[in-house]
Design an enzyme around this catalytic site. Sequence first.
Site, PDB file in Angstrom:
ATOM      1  N   ASP A 146     -11.749 -32.165 -25.525  1.00  0.00           N
ATOM      2  CA  ASP A 146     -10.949 -31.089 -24.929  1.00  0.00           C
ATOM      3  C   ASP A 146      -9.781 -31.621 -24.118  1.00  0.00           C
ATOM      4  O   ASP A 146      -8.760 -30.948 -23.961  1.00  0.00           O
ATOM      5  CB  ASP A 146     -11.825 -30.246 -23.995  1.00  0.00           C
ATOM      6  CG  ASP A 146     -12.550 -29.133 -24.724  1.00  0.00           C
ATOM      7  OD1 ASP A 146     -12.694 -29.237 -25.957  1.00  0.00           O
ATOM      8  OD2 ASP A 146     -12.972 -28.175 -24.071  1.00  0.00           O
ATOM      9  N   ILE A 207      -8.531 -17.263 -22.399  1.00  0.00           N
ATOM     10  CA  ILE A 207      -9.244 -16.443 -21.420  1.00  0.00           C
ATOM     11  C   ILE A 207     -10.568 -15.993 -22.024  1.00  0.00           C
ATOM     12  O   ILE A 207     -10.640 -15.022 -22.780  1.00  0.00           O
ATOM     13  CB  ILE A 207      -8.398 -15.231 -20.973  1.00  0.00           C
ATOM     14  CG1 ILE A 207      -7.015 -15.696 -20.496  1.00  0.00           C
ATOM     15  CG2 ILE A 207      -9.114 -14.461 -19.871  1.00  0.00           C
ATOM     16  CD1 ILE A 207      -6.070 -14.571 -20.121  1.00  0.00           C
ATOM     17  N   GLY A 333      -9.137 -12.919 -23.949  1.00  0.00           N
ATOM     18  CA  GLY A 333      -7.738 -12.930 -24.363  1.00  0.00           C
ATOM     19  C   GLY A 333      -7.508 -12.159 -25.647  1.00  0.00           C
ATOM     20  O   GLY A 333      -6.488 -11.487 -25.817  1.00  0.00           O
ATOM     21  N   GLU A 334      -8.483 -12.236 -26.562  1.00  0.00           N
ATOM     22  CA  GLU A 334      -8.356 -11.566 -27.857  1.00  0.00           C
ATOM     23  C   GLU A 334      -8.858 -10.124 -27.844  1.00  0.00           C
ATOM     24  O   GLU A 334      -8.406  -9.305 -28.642  1.00  0.00           O
ATOM     25  CB  GLU A 334      -9.131 -12.353 -28.920  1.00  0.00           C
ATOM     26  CG  GLU A 334      -8.589 -13.749 -29.184  1.00  0.00           C
ATOM     27  CD  GLU A 334      -9.505 -14.560 -30.079  1.00  0.00           C
ATOM     28  OE1 GLU A 334     -10.141 -13.957 -30.973  1.00  0.00           O
ATOM     29  OE2 GLU A 334      -9.613 -15.789 -29.882  1.00  0.00           O
ATOM     30  N   ASN A 335      -9.805  -9.814 -26.949  1.00  0.00           N
ATOM     31  CA  ASN A 335     -10.538  -8.547 -27.069  1.00  0.00           C
ATOM     32  C   ASN A 335     -10.522  -7.661 -25.832  1.00  0.00           C
ATOM     33  O   ASN A 335     -11.313  -6.718 -25.756  1.00  0.00           O
ATOM     34  CB  ASN A 335     -11.992  -8.850 -27.449  1.00  0.00           C
ATOM     35  CG  ASN A 335     -12.104  -9.580 -28.768  1.00  0.00           C
ATOM     36  OD1 ASN A 335     -11.630  -9.101 -29.784  1.00  0.00           O
ATOM     37  ND2 ASN A 335     -12.707 -10.761 -28.746  1.00  0.00           N
TER      38      ASN A 335
END
Length: 398
Positions: A146, A207, A333-335
Amino acid sequence: MSKTIAINAGSSSLKWQLYQMPEEEVLAQGIIERIGLKDSISTVKYDGKKEEQILDIHDHTEAVKILLNDLIHFGIIAAYDEITGVGHRVVAGGELFKESVVVNDKVLEHIEELSVLAPLHNPGAAAGIRAFRDILPDITSVCVFDTSFHTSMAKHTYLYPIPQKYYTDYKVRKYGAHGTSHKYVAQEAAKMLGRPLEELKLITAHIGNGVSITANYHGKSVDTSMGFTPLAGPMMGTRSGDIDPAIIPYLIEQDPELKDAADVVNMLNKKSGLSGVSGISSDMRDIEAGLQEDNPDAVLAYNIFIDRIKKCIGQYFAVLNGADALVFTAGMGENAPLMRQDVIGGLTWFGMDIDPEKNVFGYRGDISTPESKVKVLVISTDEELCIARDVERLKNTK
């Protein structure tokens, strides 16, 4: 053609995805949870099917054996030798690992030594690596870190304003995390915008339960919100994010339940953030349900969360001297369209504007209006695919 497994091992879990390479076709995926307990859960998804088992899985070696046996049992592979590579996500690579590497004894030893930088993550990764090496010793194992993507940060960015001996003697510095995710979504953003990544200035916001935001200048990380450990940055699901460090000794003096710094850090890692402030949950869906009920603690937790993310994004506009696009990725972030709406609502001065109809649950792509000077993108991250690609690239260099 070859089959590659991408592994994300935690202290009590093992998440995996099997790819046909180089076609990058997902053949199967799954997760083994509650490793070390009598009611461990193994879930396998393939060909539109979902198989779930409750098992007694004692350790990661046993989990890997069950995973491999399931692949054969469900007809996903015919034999172990169809698997030619396995890639492992490792959170902390320190300064030593600037890119993905083929695993050997020395690499594994260093990963275990670096557990001090990611105590919630590196030990589980090391256990997963050992398990695969024990069971499939002849295939190539690759570690994808990472932190590698963030090794491009300048020294004045990654050093803390404390005496330099703490860096030279103890390597105290900003390392960042989620680098594989930030790298992937930046590449995808360039494709979406139809421009070379080397010309773009991007802010990528990962996020999820963990939160990190990165300033990406021409394809390289120039700053990121996570620091010496993944505890730093904006407020997260169970992590506090940035706080005044003087709070730590103060709490040890005041609260008899917090006996030392380790107790406080544990509280900051596991009992803070959305969960700690709201007293409800670390899950944004539960927090939003609390908003609908006018729960004051849910409202407070949500407002702190939005405030900290806006401040971090604004900071990176300054670092980059403007940006071409802001990218939202990962679970929230996506949902979480409400979260995106409220974050962008506080950043309109930078020239961002989103289309309310596009900013809906499940939408992926450009959610900004045609007039928006800074594009706002929602991109699904795919860390597992990045891992599989690196295995494919490195497996012939063993």
